[in-house]
Design a protein around this motif. Structure first.
Motif, PDB file in Angstrom:
ATOM      1  N   GLU A   1      -8.888  -9.585   6.592  1.00 44.71           N
ATOM      2  CA  GLU A   1      -9.211  -8.567   5.751  1.00 44.71           C
ATOM      3  C   GLU A   1      -8.250  -7.528   6.037  1.00 44.71           C
ATOM      4  O   GLU A   1      -7.762  -6.764   4.961  1.00 44.71           O
ATOM      5  CB  GLU A   1     -10.656  -8.021   5.920  1.00 44.71           C
ATOM      6  N   GLN A   2      -8.063  -6.954   7.304  1.00 49.51           N
ATOM      7  CA  GLN A   2      -7.348  -5.778   7.710  1.00 49.51           C
ATOM      8  C   GLN A   2      -5.792  -6.246   7.426  1.00 49.51           C
ATOM      9  O   GLN A   2      -5.021  -5.214   6.995  1.00 49.51           O
ATOM     10  CB  GLN A   2      -7.568  -5.533   9.074  1.00 49.51           C
ATOM     11  N   GLU A   3      -5.496  -7.415   7.455  1.00 52.14           N
ATOM     12  CA  GLU A   3      -4.041  -7.671   7.100  1.00 52.14           C
ATOM     13  C   GLU A   3      -3.685  -7.565   5.738  1.00 52.14           C
ATOM     14  O   GLU A   3      -2.688  -7.036   5.033  1.00 52.14           O
ATOM     15  CB  GLU A   3      -3.629  -9.088   7.531  1.00 52.14           C
ATOM     16  N   PHE A   4      -4.799  -8.033   4.881  1.00 51.75           N
ATOM     17  CA  PHE A   4      -4.703  -7.771   3.439  1.00 51.75           C
ATOM     18  C   PHE A   4      -4.629  -6.435   3.029  1.00 51.75           C
ATOM     19  O   PHE A   4      -3.912  -5.806   2.176  1.00 51.75           O
ATOM     20  CB  PHE A   4      -5.748  -8.534   2.770  1.00 51.75           C
ATOM     21  N   VAL A   5      -5.362  -5.419   3.639  1.00 46.58           N
ATOM     22  CA  VAL A   5      -5.531  -4.101   3.540  1.00 46.58           C
ATOM     23  C   VAL A   5      -3.970  -3.483   3.813  1.00 46.58           C
ATOM     24  O   VAL A   5      -3.368  -2.564   3.043  1.00 46.58           O
ATOM     25  CB  VAL A   5      -6.571  -3.266   4.471  1.00 46.58           C
ATOM     26  N   ASP A   6      -3.571  -3.734   4.827  1.00 47.71           N
ATOM     27  CA  ASP A   6      -2.136  -3.313   5.415  1.00 47.71           C
ATOM     28  C   ASP A   6      -1.245  -3.738   4.109  1.00 47.71           C
ATOM     29  O   ASP A   6      -0.216  -2.853   4.030  1.00 47.71           O
ATOM     30  CB  ASP A   6      -2.103  -3.808   6.670  1.00 47.71           C
ATOM     31  N   LEU A   7      -1.186  -4.827   3.704  1.00 45.76           N
ATOM     32  CA  LEU A   7      -0.372  -5.439   2.698  1.00 45.76           C
ATOM     33  C   LEU A   7      -0.434  -4.532   1.488  1.00 45.76           C
ATOM     34  O   LEU A   7       0.455  -4.040   0.735  1.00 45.76           O
ATOM     35  CB  LEU A   7      -0.497  -6.756   2.402  1.00 45.76           C
ATOM     36  N   LEU A   8      -1.740  -4.363   0.890  1.00 45.36           N
ATOM     37  CA  LEU A   8      -1.796  -3.210  -0.295  1.00 45.36           C
ATOM     38  C   LEU A   8      -1.406  -2.039   0.004  1.00 45.36           C
ATOM     39  O   LEU A   8      -0.873  -1.364  -1.075  1.00 45.36           O
ATOM     40  CB  LEU A   8      -3.280  -3.577  -0.666  1.00 45.36           C
ATOM     41  N   ARG A   9      -1.717  -1.513   1.379  1.00 44.11           N
ATOM     42  CA  ARG A   9      -1.205  -0.143   1.518  1.00 44.11           C
ATOM     43  C   ARG A   9       0.261   0.078   1.577  1.00 44.11           C
ATOM     44  O   ARG A   9       0.973   0.968   0.985  1.00 44.11           O
ATOM     45  CB  ARG A   9      -1.683   0.357   2.835  1.00 44.11           C
ATOM     46  N   GLN A  10       0.904  -1.041   2.016  1.00 43.30           N
ATOM     47  CA  GLN A  10       2.455  -1.072   2.042  1.00 43.30           C
ATOM     48  C   GLN A  10       3.088  -1.153   0.777  1.00 43.30           C
ATOM     49  O   GLN A  10       3.942  -0.309   0.250  1.00 43.30           O
ATOM     50  CB  GLN A  10       2.931  -2.196   2.967  1.00 43.30           C
ATOM     51  N   CYS A  11       2.566  -2.142  -0.052  1.00 34.66           N
ATOM     52  CA  CYS A  11       2.826  -2.274  -1.745  1.00 34.66           C
ATOM     53  C   CYS A  11       2.554  -0.841  -2.332  1.00 34.66           C
ATOM     54  O   CYS A  11       3.534  -0.358  -2.956  1.00 34.66           O
ATOM     55  CB  CYS A  11       2.271  -3.237  -2.079  1.00 34.66           C
ATOM     56  N   GLN A  12       1.572  -0.235  -2.323  1.00 33.50           N
ATOM     57  CA  GLN A  12       1.225   1.118  -2.827  1.00 33.50           C
ATOM     58  C   GLN A  12       2.322   2.150  -2.432  1.00 33.50           C
ATOM     59  O   GLN A  12       2.775   3.012  -3.116  1.00 33.50           O
ATOM     60  CB  GLN A  12      -0.361   1.441  -2.688  1.00 33.50           C
ATOM     61  N   TYR A  13       2.526   2.244  -1.087  1.00 30.75           N
ATOM     62  CA  TYR A  13       3.328   3.271  -0.646  1.00 30.75           C
ATOM     63  C   TYR A  13       4.853   2.823  -1.143  1.00 30.75           C
ATOM     64  O   TYR A  13       5.594   3.894  -1.598  1.00 30.75           O
ATOM     65  CB  TYR A  13       3.531   3.198   0.766  1.00 30.75           C
ATOM     66  N   ARG A  14       5.347   1.674  -1.077  1.00 25.37           N
ATOM     67  CA  ARG A  14       6.646   1.579  -1.865  1.00 25.37           C
ATOM     68  C   ARG A  14       6.743   1.943  -3.383  1.00 25.37           C
ATOM     69  O   ARG A  14       7.819   2.299  -3.808  1.00 25.37           O
ATOM     70  CB  ARG A  14       7.016   0.055  -1.468  1.00 25.37           C
ATOM     71  N   VAL A  15       5.511   1.390  -3.877  1.00 25.89           N
ATOM     72  CA  VAL A  15       5.648   1.612  -5.330  1.00 25.89           C
ATOM     73  C   VAL A  15       5.593   3.216  -5.701  1.00 25.89           C
ATOM     74  O   VAL A  15       6.389   3.796  -6.440  1.00 25.89           O
ATOM     75  CB  VAL A  15       4.312   1.227  -6.398  1.00 25.89           C
ATOM     76  N   PHE A  16       5.074   4.129  -4.987  1.00 28.03           N
ATOM     77  CA  PHE A  16       5.112   5.311  -4.952  1.00 28.03           C
ATOM     78  C   PHE A  16       6.472   6.127  -4.785  1.00 28.03           C
ATOM     79  O   PHE A  16       6.766   6.922  -5.108  1.00 28.03           O
ATOM     80  CB  PHE A  16       3.939   6.310  -4.062  1.00 28.03           C
ATOM     81  N   ARG A  17       7.052   5.439  -3.368  1.00 26.13           N
ATOM     82  CA  ARG A  17       8.359   5.849  -3.110  1.00 26.13           C
ATOM     83  C   ARG A  17       9.284   5.680  -4.072  1.00 26.13           C
ATOM     84  O   ARG A  17      10.128   6.346  -4.228  1.00 26.13           O
ATOM     85  CB  ARG A  17       8.515   5.371  -1.866  1.00 26.13           C
TER      86      ARG A  17
END
Length: 229
Positions: free
Chosen positions: A209-225
């Motif tokens: 679960e935590q790895e999936f959370v980290d993946l989604l956070r990274q994706c969201q950060y890159r989309v916003f950036r």
């Protein structure tokens, strides 16, 4: 970030193995009826019943979508045999592993929690059949962090707490009725207790679960950036 990230549910694993075991079991069950004495008739029944259950499990696995999540540059798409929901990155406020109180400590749930910003946008992208399924499957979440103000001496508060109202009015003044309202009321109730609106079981993922959370956070950060460039 890749154009599309595919997440395969654990439910899709070992379909062929389950089917093969079921077929072999049925063959053994049929043979046992012909060669075993009548005193061991129950053994054949047990083997046959177990094989039928295994075949049923294989069928359920087969009916599940090939991928439980499709993560793109614009949104997260969740797929289930009962339907799907879609959530835009800009409508996500927080993603994390929910925790609950157990004694004097906080313990993580085997789930991923998502807190959204705008209910009205999200509710348009959820199939009614999936809403019904989630309301039924995730009822156990209601037993966590039950408000102390509830008097459960009679035991009735637990059954009452599982019922959701069929009317909901969001912050924009938009009114909902029926299954959409019940789903919205459930999300609001879970937000007040656990801090999140949507919950995804760990069995729906291909990683912890935590790895999936980290993946989604990274994706969201890159989309916003990318959007700010």
């Amino acid at each position: 970030m890749q154009d599309l990230i595919e997440i395969r549910s654990q439910a899709k694993r070992n379909i062929l193995v389950s089917a093969l075991l079921g077929v072999v079991g049925l063959c053994l069950g049929s043979i046992s009826f012909s060669i075993l004495p009548k005193s061991l008739f129950l053994v054949g029944i047990f083997i046959t019943c177990g094989s039928l259950v295994t075949l049923l499990i294989a069928w359920v696995k087969y009916r599940e979508p090939a991928f439980s999540f499709l993560i793109s540059r614009t949104s997260i798409l969740y797929q289930h045999r009962h339907g799907k929901w879609q959530l835009d990155w800009h409508n996500i406020q927080r993603i994390d592993v929910p925790t609950v109180t157990q004694g004097l400590e906080r313990a993580p749930l085997d789930m991923v929690g998502i807190r959204i910003k705008d209910y009205s946008v999200f509710l348009k992208n959820v199939s009614p059949r999936l809403m019904t399924n989630i309301l039924m499957e995730q009822r156990s979440l209601l037993f966590h962090e039950l408000p102390k103000s509830k008097d459960c001496s009679s035991g009735n508060c637990y059954s009452d707490d599982m019922l959701e109202g069929d009317y909901f009015k969001d912050d924009k003044g938009i009114e909902y009725k029926g299954i959409q309202a019940m789903f919205a009321n459930r999300m609001l109730k879970l937000r007040q207790r656990l801090g999140y609106d949507l919950f995804v079981a760990g069995s729906e993922l291909d990683r912890p679960e935590q790895e999936f959370v980290d993946l989604l956070r990274q994706c969201q950060y890159r989309v916003f950036r990318t959007a700010t460039k």
